[in-house]
Scaffold this motif. Sequence first.
Motif, PDB file in Angstrom:
ATOM      1  N   ARG A 102      49.017  48.164  14.163  1.00  0.00           N
ATOM      2  CA  ARG A 102      49.858  49.060  14.956  1.00  0.00           C
ATOM      3  C   ARG A 102      49.138  50.354  15.308  1.00  0.00           C
ATOM      4  O   ARG A 102      49.466  51.001  16.318  1.00  0.00           O
ATOM      5  N   TYR A 109      47.332  49.634  18.425  1.00  0.00           N
ATOM      6  CA  TYR A 109      48.293  49.533  19.527  1.00  0.00           C
ATOM      7  C   TYR A 109      48.745  50.917  20.002  1.00  0.00           C
ATOM      8  O   TYR A 109      48.814  51.177  21.215  1.00  0.00           O
ATOM      9  N   ALA A 110      49.013  51.828  19.041  1.00  0.00           N
ATOM     10  CA  ALA A 110      49.474  53.168  19.428  1.00  0.00           C
ATOM     11  C   ALA A 110      48.379  53.944  20.154  1.00  0.00           C
ATOM     12  O   ALA A 110      48.638  54.627  21.153  1.00  0.00           O
ATOM     13  N   SER A 111      47.138  53.814  19.662  1.00  0.00           N
ATOM     14  CA  SER A 111      46.058  54.566  20.295  1.00  0.00           C
ATOM     15  C   SER A 111      45.748  54.055  21.696  1.00  0.00           C
ATOM     16  O   SER A 111      45.503  54.837  22.620  1.00  0.00           O
ATOM     17  N   THR A 148      47.861  52.416  23.681  1.00  0.00           N
ATOM     18  CA  THR A 148      49.008  52.649  24.552  1.00  0.00           C
ATOM     19  C   THR A 148      49.026  54.076  25.072  1.00  0.00           C
ATOM     20  O   THR A 148      49.407  54.338  26.221  1.00  0.00           O
ATOM     21  N   ARG A 149      48.587  55.045  24.244  1.00  0.00           N
ATOM     22  CA  ARG A 149      48.575  56.439  24.694  1.00  0.00           C
ATOM     23  C   ARG A 149      47.547  56.677  25.800  1.00  0.00           C
ATOM     24  O   ARG A 149      47.740  57.522  26.657  1.00  0.00           O
ATOM     25  N   LYS A 150      46.478  55.907  25.767  1.00  0.00           N
ATOM     26  CA  LYS A 150      45.388  56.165  26.717  1.00  0.00           C
ATOM     27  C   LYS A 150      45.571  55.433  28.041  1.00  0.00           C
ATOM     28  O   LYS A 150      45.031  55.859  29.059  1.00  0.00           O
ATOM     29  N   THR A 151      46.276  54.321  28.040  1.00  0.00           N
ATOM     30  CA  THR A 151      46.393  53.539  29.259  1.00  0.00           C
ATOM     31  C   THR A 151      47.567  54.010  30.106  1.00  0.00           C
ATOM     32  O   THR A 151      48.587  54.467  29.577  1.00  0.00           O
ATOM     33  N   ARG A 152      47.396  53.907  31.410  1.00  0.00           N
ATOM     34  CA  ARG A 152      48.455  54.250  32.361  1.00  0.00           C
ATOM     35  C   ARG A 152      48.790  53.071  33.268  1.00  0.00           C
ATOM     36  O   ARG A 152      49.752  53.133  34.028  1.00  0.00           O
ATOM     37  N   LYS A 206      49.922  47.823  29.960  1.00  0.00           N
ATOM     38  CA  LYS A 206      51.013  48.087  29.016  1.00  0.00           C
ATOM     39  C   LYS A 206      51.856  46.838  28.776  1.00  0.00           C
ATOM     40  O   LYS A 206      52.278  46.575  27.642  1.00  0.00           O
ATOM     41  N   SER A 257      52.370  44.998  25.193  1.00  0.00           N
ATOM     42  CA  SER A 257      53.715  44.736  24.661  1.00  0.00           C
ATOM     43  C   SER A 257      53.879  43.261  24.294  1.00  0.00           C
ATOM     44  O   SER A 257      54.462  42.924  23.260  1.00  0.00           O
TER      45      SER A 257
END
Length: 501
Positions: A315, A318-320, A322-326, A331, A335
């Motif tokens: 996780r 996953y968190a790191s 998800t924060r960087k991708t736009r 995304k 998910s």
Amino acid sequence: MALSPRLEFRQTQSLTLTPQLMQSIRLLQLSHLELNDFVEAELLRNPLLEREDGGEPGETAEAPEPPTELSAYEDTVTRSERIQDADSIADNYDTAVENVFPDQPAQDRLLPQSRVDGDGALGNGEAPDLDQYVADRPLLSDHLMQQANLLLKTQGDRLIARYLVDGLNEAGYLAVELEAVADQLGADLADVEAVLQALQGCDPVGVFARSVPECLAIQLRERDRLDPMMARLLEHLDLLASHDLSMLMRRVGCDREDLADMLAELRTLDPKPGRAFDSAPVEAVVPDVFVRQGPDGGWQVELNTEVLPRVLVNRVYYASVTRKTRDTAEKSFLSDCLATANWLTKSLDQRAQTMIKVAAEIVRQQDGFLAHGIAHLKPMTLRNVAEIIDMHESTVSRVTTNKYMATPRGLFEMKYFFTTAIAASDGGDQHSAEAVRHRIRQLIEAESATAILSDDTIAEVLKKEQGIDVARRTVAKYREAMNIPSSVIRRRQKKALQHVG
């Protein structure tokens, strides 16, 4: 009545299996080998999954040491000093590679960027792959064609030999007719027979035979032991199979001593010479569940965690990410990977819990078998277990498929404990079919040559001793399933063992 379109609302209930639910059901019936292959494929596909290393919870892996930075000059010098293949050494001495390394010139060309240290490791830091040095088992067809190319001189004979080799079965017997081979190739039948006679001298001795007597005759001829009396014995192997030794001795023209010597000679032969080249790997059966006796006298049931895959969901990664991708597609992909990873970990945990629940109920019901042996095996069905543990019968069937249980009585497939019931004559407890088969085998093994038990007698003994109400037809069916001959053949066998042995 006029027809006109209209809207209607209906409320119904139905059971729909989602793809993930169907996959969870499929995981139940996979063996541990198939399950590990499935998890390995998921690990390669899903970046959020990682294999658990088995460390204690809370432990953190040591941070790797940063790599040592070298300048371009130092790195070039170090590599030039380390890499010394056969070609460069031969150039320095102004000679050919074969003069420097006469035994392994080709191997040095294949590995120009690596060397072997004193401990057996490659110079590039990688350990050698031992699988590359394991000798491959030759196939029977390749082994025979190598010999056929030396024995046969013409291309036509070699083509016939290829067709005959392709017509062999796993035991090494010729399964095609010579006339069919001659018609298919447009060759003379005499030429096909000549090629067959030449091939029957190949190794292993006995291949290309068309029957068991011919296979044994080829091996005896190779040993120079095929005399006329032995040839007559091979012609009457059916009498030997039925243990009619008196008739066999009259047909062969020998006494008991000669017959005993010839039978001893036949026991040294191999009736299936092709088995030596069986390419199927031998795999050891690894138990999925261990059953041990506890200190309180009960039974302890535990899973074999060594064969179960253990995965974790990363996780933090996953968190790191998800924060960087736009990007919306990225995304969505992350998910989906997270949902799949969560599903897989839960499914593996549920599979383990279901297996231990079913195994514990099997052990509870078969306590007598574990304590006293097969004679105390109780009749048990999938429905009995499913009703007690509150599961569906199909779920219990899937859990026990291709699963093995290691008990103090030995290693058994979990399906082994599910047997049909045979009623008792006195109305008491029912008997397991497997226990009845075991008792039939015991009675037959204990009989003497002068007191052979018929199927009717065995049924009467079972009813008198243990109150097992079983018919003669059932006894015959169980006996044939255990490859036990009839009472007539057993009488001949036991008499033969008394006179010839």
